[in-house]
Design a protein around this motif. Sequence first.
Motif, short mmCIF file in Angstrom:
data_model
loop_
_atom_site.label_atom_id
_atom_site.label_comp_id
_atom_site.label_asym_id
_atom_site.label_seq_id
_atom_site.Cartn_x
_atom_site.Cartn_y
_atom_site.Cartn_z
N UNK A 51 0.66 -1.15 0.07
CA UNK A 51 -0.01 -0.08 -0.22
C UNK A 51 1.01 1.23 0.12
N UNK A 52 0.26 2.34 -0.24
CA UNK A 52 0.96 3.60 -0.10
C UNK A 52 2.08 3.84 -1.04
N UNK A 53 3.65 4.18 -0.32
CA UNK A 53 4.42 4.51 -1.06
C UNK A 53 5.08 3.30 -1.90
N UNK A 54 4.70 1.88 -1.50
CA UNK A 54 5.14 0.62 -1.79
C UNK A 54 4.38 0.49 -3.32
N UNK A 55 3.43 1.22 -3.71
CA UNK A 55 2.68 1.20 -5.10
C UNK A 55 3.42 2.09 -6.02
N UNK A 56 4.28 2.99 -5.57
CA UNK A 56 5.31 3.70 -6.54
C UNK A 56 6.05 3.03 -7.55
N UNK A 57 6.46 1.82 -6.85
CA UNK A 57 7.48 1.06 -7.78
C UNK A 57 6.96 0.10 -8.50
N UNK A 58 5.34 -0.05 -8.30
CA UNK A 58 4.29 -0.86 -9.33
C UNK A 58 3.85 -0.25 -10.63
N UNK A 59 3.67 -0.92 -11.40
CA UNK A 59 2.94 -0.23 -12.66
C UNK A 59 2.08 -1.18 -13.17
N UNK A 60 1.44 -0.83 -14.36
CA UNK A 60 0.39 -1.61 -15.15
C UNK A 60 0.84 -2.18 -16.30
N UNK A 61 1.81 -2.08 -16.82
CA UNK A 61 2.49 -2.41 -17.99
C UNK A 61 4.03 -2.28 -18.03
N UNK A 62 4.67 -3.34 -18.57
CA UNK A 62 6.17 -3.28 -18.63
C UNK A 62 6.64 -2.19 -19.40
N UNK A 63 5.99 -1.69 -20.40
CA UNK A 63 6.31 -0.58 -21.26
C UNK A 63 5.95 1.00 -20.60
N UNK A 64 5.45 0.80 -19.26
CA UNK A 64 4.89 2.02 -18.68
C UNK A 64 5.42 2.15 -17.31
N UNK A 65 6.59 1.79 -16.86
CA UNK A 65 7.09 1.63 -15.85
C UNK A 65 7.28 2.99 -15.14
#
Length: 459
Positions: free
Chosen positions: A18-32
Motif C-alpha cells: 500500500x501507499x509508497x510501495x505502489x510507486x514501484x508498481x505499474x500496469x504495464x512493462x512499457x509504462x514503468x
Amino acid sequence: MNTSLLFNNLLNKSQILVGDALKDRYSHIWQMGQPLKALCVLLPENTNQVSEIMKICYQNDLPVVPHGGLTNLVGSTETFGNEVVISTERMDRIEEIDKSSRTITVQAGVILENIHNATEKEGMLFPLNFGAKGSAQIGGIVSTNAGGLRVLKYGMTRQLVLGLEAVTYDGTVITSMKKIIKDNSAYDLKQLFIGSEGTLGLITRVILKLEELPKSRNAAFIGLNDYKDVVAFLKYCDSKLAGKLSGFELLWKNSYKQMTSVNDSVRPPLPYNYNYYVLIESLGAHQSNDYDEFQSLLEEALENEKIIDAVIASSQSEVNWFFRIREDVNNLVDFMNHDQHFDISLPIPNIGRYIEERYEALKKIKGVEQVYAFGHVADGNIHFMVGKSNDSVALKKEIDHCIYSGLKAIGGSVSAEHGIGLHKKNYLSLCRTEDEINLMQVIKKSMDPKGLLNPGKIF
C-alpha cells in the motif's frame, strides 16, 4: 477505512502493498514510469489465498484487477485507483512434469521461459513461443489466449490447455485439473476462462499439454517481391515439409530494415533488396536429414523461381540470431516518440493489399512518423506498430479507425491474439455480431453479478 486492513488476518505484511510501495508498481512493462493507481496490491501464494481474497472483495464490493507479467497490449491490466490488484507473481511453482502423460502442471505466476527451460531438461517441449516469453506469466497467457510464433503447427493457447483451476467472483474454486485430451462430459467450463481476460474468474493453476522435444530445428530467411508469391511459398513449404513447418513469419521491407540495423546481434541475413522477408522454421526428428531436406526445398524453390533469395541458418546459434530479429520488437519501439500497437486478423489472401492500403493511408495522417508491419501470416495475424509525434486521443482514434475500418467487410478481427481490454472495446462490434455480444454480456452478468472482476474490460 483502510482497505488493506481487511486482509491482515489472511496475508502477511510482505504480501500486502500500500501507499509508497505502489510507486514501484505499474500496469504495464512499457509504462514503468507511471506509478500504479490502486487501493492495494496483494501477493497471494496459492489458490486458497486467492479464494479468501475474493470472498472479502465480494463481501465489501471491491473491484479486482488481476496482474501477471503485464505484457498485454490492450489495457487489460490498467487500473483507476479504486481496485484491489491481485498479482500472481509469487504463485510461481512448477508442480509437476509428467512425461508419461506429456503434461506440465503449473501455478499461474510461472513465467513462460521457465516452462520452456524446465520441460526441455526433461526432453519435452511446450511449443507456445513469443517475444515476451521472459516476462509473460502463464495465467495471463491463458486468460488472453495468447498466440505467438508456432500457432501454425500447434495452435493457440486454448489448444494447449488440458486442465485449469480458477476462482470466481465469490471465492468459489472451479477445479478442472485433468490430464486427459478427450472429455465430452457436458460443457467444457475451462474454456470460459481461457481468453476472458480475468473478467469471469482468476486463473490460479493450469495443466498444459507437452510435445516430445524435437531433435532438429532449422530456419531460413527468404526474399520476395510480390505478396502472391508469399502465399504460394507458404503452400509450397507446408506441402513439402510434411507437417514439419512450425513457423512462417512475414516482415515488410521497412520493418526488416529497422529490425536489423540496430546492432550487430541483429545484423541482416539478407540485403535490403526485397519487399517481403519471410522467416521459416521447421522442427523434426533428425538434424542432419532434416537440414538436407530443408536445404533441398530452398534450392528447388530458387531454381523454380518461387523465391528470389534465401539464406539458411547453418547452426543453432544462427537459428537464434534469425529469431532474435523477429522477436525483439523493442528495436522498433525504442526509436518511436510515442507508439501504438495493433494485432489484426484477416483472411490470408487479403493481407497484402490491406496492409499496403493502410501503409499509404497512415502516412497521410498528420502526426504519424513511422509505420511497421510484421506477423504470423500463416495464421492471418499481422501486427502494426505506429510511431507518433504525440499521444493525443484524437490522433489515436484516427489511427485506430484507419487500421480497423476495413476489417468487417472482409471478415477480419480487431484482435488476433491480444484480447480486447480497455483499448479495443469500441471496435468489438466490427468482429462480433450484436447477438454474440449480448450473449457474452449474459455470461458476464451470470458469472460476475456485481461486476467486480476486471471491471470495464471488454464491454
